[in-house]
Design a protein around this motif. Structure first.
Motif, short mmCIF file in Angstrom:
data_model
loop_
_atom_site.label_atom_id
_atom_site.label_comp_id
_atom_site.label_asym_id
_atom_site.label_seq_id
_atom_site.Cartn_x
_atom_site.Cartn_y
_atom_site.Cartn_z
N ILE A 189 0.79 -1.22 -0.06
CA ILE A 189 -0.12 0.13 -0.08
C ILE A 189 0.95 1.19 0.03
O ILE A 189 1.72 1.52 0.83
CB ILE A 189 -0.89 0.11 1.32
N ARG A 190 0.71 2.02 -0.78
CA ARG A 190 1.54 3.24 -1.21
C ARG A 190 0.62 4.41 -0.90
O ARG A 190 -0.69 4.40 -1.14
CB ARG A 190 2.12 3.47 -2.49
N ALA A 191 1.27 5.22 0.31
CA ALA A 191 0.46 6.42 0.67
C ALA A 191 1.30 7.56 0.99
O ALA A 191 2.60 7.46 0.89
CB ALA A 191 -0.35 5.66 1.90
N THR A 192 0.78 8.41 1.75
CA THR A 192 1.44 9.57 2.63
C THR A 192 1.24 9.38 4.03
O THR A 192 0.38 8.33 4.57
CB THR A 192 1.03 10.92 2.25
N LEU A 193 2.12 10.11 4.66
CA LEU A 193 2.10 9.83 6.22
C LEU A 193 0.72 10.11 6.93
O LEU A 193 0.09 9.41 7.49
CB LEU A 193 3.04 10.72 6.95
N ALA A 194 0.20 11.27 6.20
CA ALA A 194 -1.24 11.73 6.31
C ALA A 194 -2.42 10.55 6.32
O ALA A 194 -3.15 10.37 6.97
CB ALA A 194 -1.80 12.81 5.89
N ASP A 195 -2.09 9.95 5.19
CA ASP A 195 -2.87 8.64 4.96
C ASP A 195 -3.20 7.63 5.92
O ASP A 195 -4.05 6.97 6.10
CB ASP A 195 -2.67 8.26 3.56
N LEU A 196 -2.06 7.60 6.67
CA LEU A 196 -1.67 6.30 7.48
C LEU A 196 -2.35 6.45 8.91
O LEU A 196 -2.78 5.61 9.64
CB LEU A 196 -0.27 6.24 7.90
N VAL A 197 -2.69 7.92 9.30
CA VAL A 197 -2.90 8.34 10.57
C VAL A 197 -4.18 7.41 11.06
O VAL A 197 -4.09 7.38 12.49
CB VAL A 197 -3.12 9.82 10.70
#
Length: 401
Positions: A189-197
């Protein structure tokens, strides 16, 4: 005496037995004792050996393995990836000599993660948050262009992402969560840090984070005028540099700054060694505000500031590798006693003192300490010439565990 057979230590991927050559599977099948996690043992249901599950404590397994080894039994330990990388291999080497172990590693989860991402990893920081405080890994992530982090059920990708954002890493930073690596349920899963929160993932995962602006060590030596302070009260540049040299902070170490004043020593130490942790305490509110202002000028995410009084304020801090004391609030002997109690082996205690009375008190408590008197004279222009203005002398007291 029975002939001692080396303990076979086998690394597995999520593919389990399917990831191993046939000859290794045959050796596992012939074991008298099979040791590993529940997931590892479940990969070999047909093996009739005595089974021992490794629980939260590895000590019972180590004791049984030693008993089996000394009795000449055939013992096999099953582990994840490379047992010598954040695995049971380190525990085995505490108990057994090298010749007692035959280690067959599998690719680590980190290797598999970077392979799945087609990402070179020679420049990556390889870290584990498994059973470890995040304070020990966040600075390393901030200092690296990319990092791979082993997570667990408490230190999840969401928790780590929140901590990284709080430490100053951009919410838009690229990252990837790599689940169930090496098995049929592998997912990337590729994402940004904000997506993971607010996201949830399979517990078996590796978090990869890219950092486009990694922190770099910044040599100390900022001019005194760079810091906001009160009535010129701060550790002067020349004394600061000498004191930091005696502190000798290294990556991964912990420094306490007691009586931090305007924060000059703590900030310079934290910026010079971003992979260390610096804990600073100051009892005067106006100076705490100066430290906060100075941190805005010179960010140091690995500096943890406490408004309070030593030694009480230090009780819950992690044990230090070095302590700098810039001010004692009249409690120098108590602070020295705490330092002697809490410093790790090889630890350094560095005191800056300006009065003969405090020097005598320090020497009484630390008779083996080394004492240096520093007298600095700064050149200043006078008409077409130069005169020298003396700064107040300072005693630097250095004591080592």
């Amino acid at each position: 005496m029975s002939r001692r057979m080396p303990i076979l230590v086998v690394g597995l991927t999520d593919a389990g037995a399917d990831s191993l050559p046939a000859q290794v599977c045959r050796r596992i099948a012939g074991a008298d004792l099979l040791v590993g996690g529940k997931r590892h043992l479940a990969a070999f249901p047909e093996v009739a050996a005595e089974r021992l599950v490794v629980e939260a404590s590895v000590e019972p397994a180590l004791a049984r393995l030693r008993q089996a080894w000394e009795a000449g039994q055939t013992a096999v330990v099953l582990a994840s990836g490379d047992p010598l990388w954040y695995g049971i291999g380190a525990s085995l080497r505490r108990v057994f000599p090298p010749e007692a172990l035959e280690i067959l590693p599998a690719p680590t989860s980190t290797q598999l993660a970077f392979a799945a991402l087609a990402e070179p990893w020679h420049d990556a920081a390889l870290l584990s948050a498994h059973g470890r405080p995040l304070s020990a890994i966040i600075p390393a992530v901030l200092a690296a262009p990319k990092a791979a982090i082993l997570t667990d059920r408490q230190q999840t990708p969401a928790v780590i992402a929140q901590a990284l954002i709080a430490a100053g890493l951009a919410p838009a930073s690229r990252c990837a969560v790599c689940e169930q690596l090496g098995g049929p349920r592998q997912r990337i899963i590729r994402a940004t840090l904000a997506d993971l929160v607010a996201a949830e993932f399979d517990p078996l995962n590796v978090l990869v984070v890219w950092n486009d602006q990694p922190l770099r060590p910044i040599p100390p030596g900022l001019p005194d005028e760079a810091f906001r302070t009160e009535a010129g009260q701060l550790t002067k540049r020349e004394v600061r540099l000498l004191s930091l040299a005696e502190v000798a902070l290294q990556p991964g170490e912990v420094l306490w700054d007691i009586g931090a004043g305007s924060g000059a020593v703590a900030i310079e130490a934290a910026r010079a060694c971003p992979a260390a942790q610096v804990y600073a305490v100051e009892r005067r509110e106006v100076f705490v505000e100066h430290i906060r202002a100075n941190l805005e000028r010179f960010p140091a995410p690995n500096l943890h500031l406490t408004y309070g009084e030593a030694p009480e304020a230090c009780i819950d801090w992690p044990d230090p590798d070095a302590i700098f004391v810039g001010g004692s609030g009249g409690r120098l002997s108590e602070i020295i006693a705490l330092a002697r109690q809490r410093l790790r082996p090889g630890g350094r205690l560095v005191l800056n003192l300006v009065t003969a009375g405090h020097l005598a008190e320090a020497i009484t408590n630390l008779p083996a300490a080394r004492v240096i008197q520093v007298q600095v004279n700064r050149g200043a222009p006078i008409q077409s010439d130069v005169r020298f203005a003396a700064l107040n002398p300072v005693f630097i007291v250095v004591w080592r565990m």
